[in-house]
Structure formats: C-alpha cells, structure tokens
Scaffold this motif. Structure first.
Motif: not given
Length: 88
Positions: A2-11, A18-22, A40-41
């Motif tokens: 079996l072969s598995f492929t993992f996808a990584v999503s980078v936002s 996020h200019a106001y996050y400190r 934004d969750g």
C-alpha cells in the motif's frame, strides 16, 4: 504493497491579516479564561478585565466597559462591551 500520500496545506496570509494579534495573554492577569472562535476559525481569548491594573499581554483594545479585547480583527471588537475605548 500500500502506498499513502499525505498532502500538507499551508495557508499564507498577508501581513495585515493578523495585524492586531500580539500573542497569548498571561492567564494569571485576567479575571476570566473564556475563549471564542473568530471568523478565521481561530480560538481567541474572550474580553477580560486585568487583575494587575495594567494592559495584559496580547490585548489589542480596551473596551468601554473596562475589559481588554484580544481580537485579531478590528471589525466587531468590543461589540458586546460598549465598543472600543482605545486601541492598544
């Protein structure tokens, strides 16, 4: 075999997203430890009063009712706390 492929999503967000996050607040400085999920969750600390009398780490605004907001966007900040008294 079996072969598995993992996808990584980078936002990638623009610098102003996020200019106001400190950073995360020190829980020992605050009178409550509630959180909410923003548009934004992301989990964000709910508005709280400072026990030490100074602006808590991570605060982005002080609301008119005396609480500090940790909002990551200006829209809606302190909406249930009388509006924004001052931006930090």
């Amino acid at each position: 075999m079996l072969s598995f492929t993992f996808a990584v999503s980078v936002s990638l967000c623009s610098p102003s997203a996020h200019a106001y996050y400190r950073g995360a607040p020190d829980q020992s400085e605050l009178d409550n430890h509630g959180t909410y999920i923003n548009r934004d969750g992301e989990t964000v600390h709910a508005p709280a009063r400072s026990r030490s009398g100074h602006t808590p780490d991570g605060a982005t605004a002080q609301c008119r009712d005396g609480t500090y907001s940790f909002s990551r966007h200006r829209s809606g900040t302190c909406s249930r706390h009388g509006g924004v008294a001052s931006w930090q």
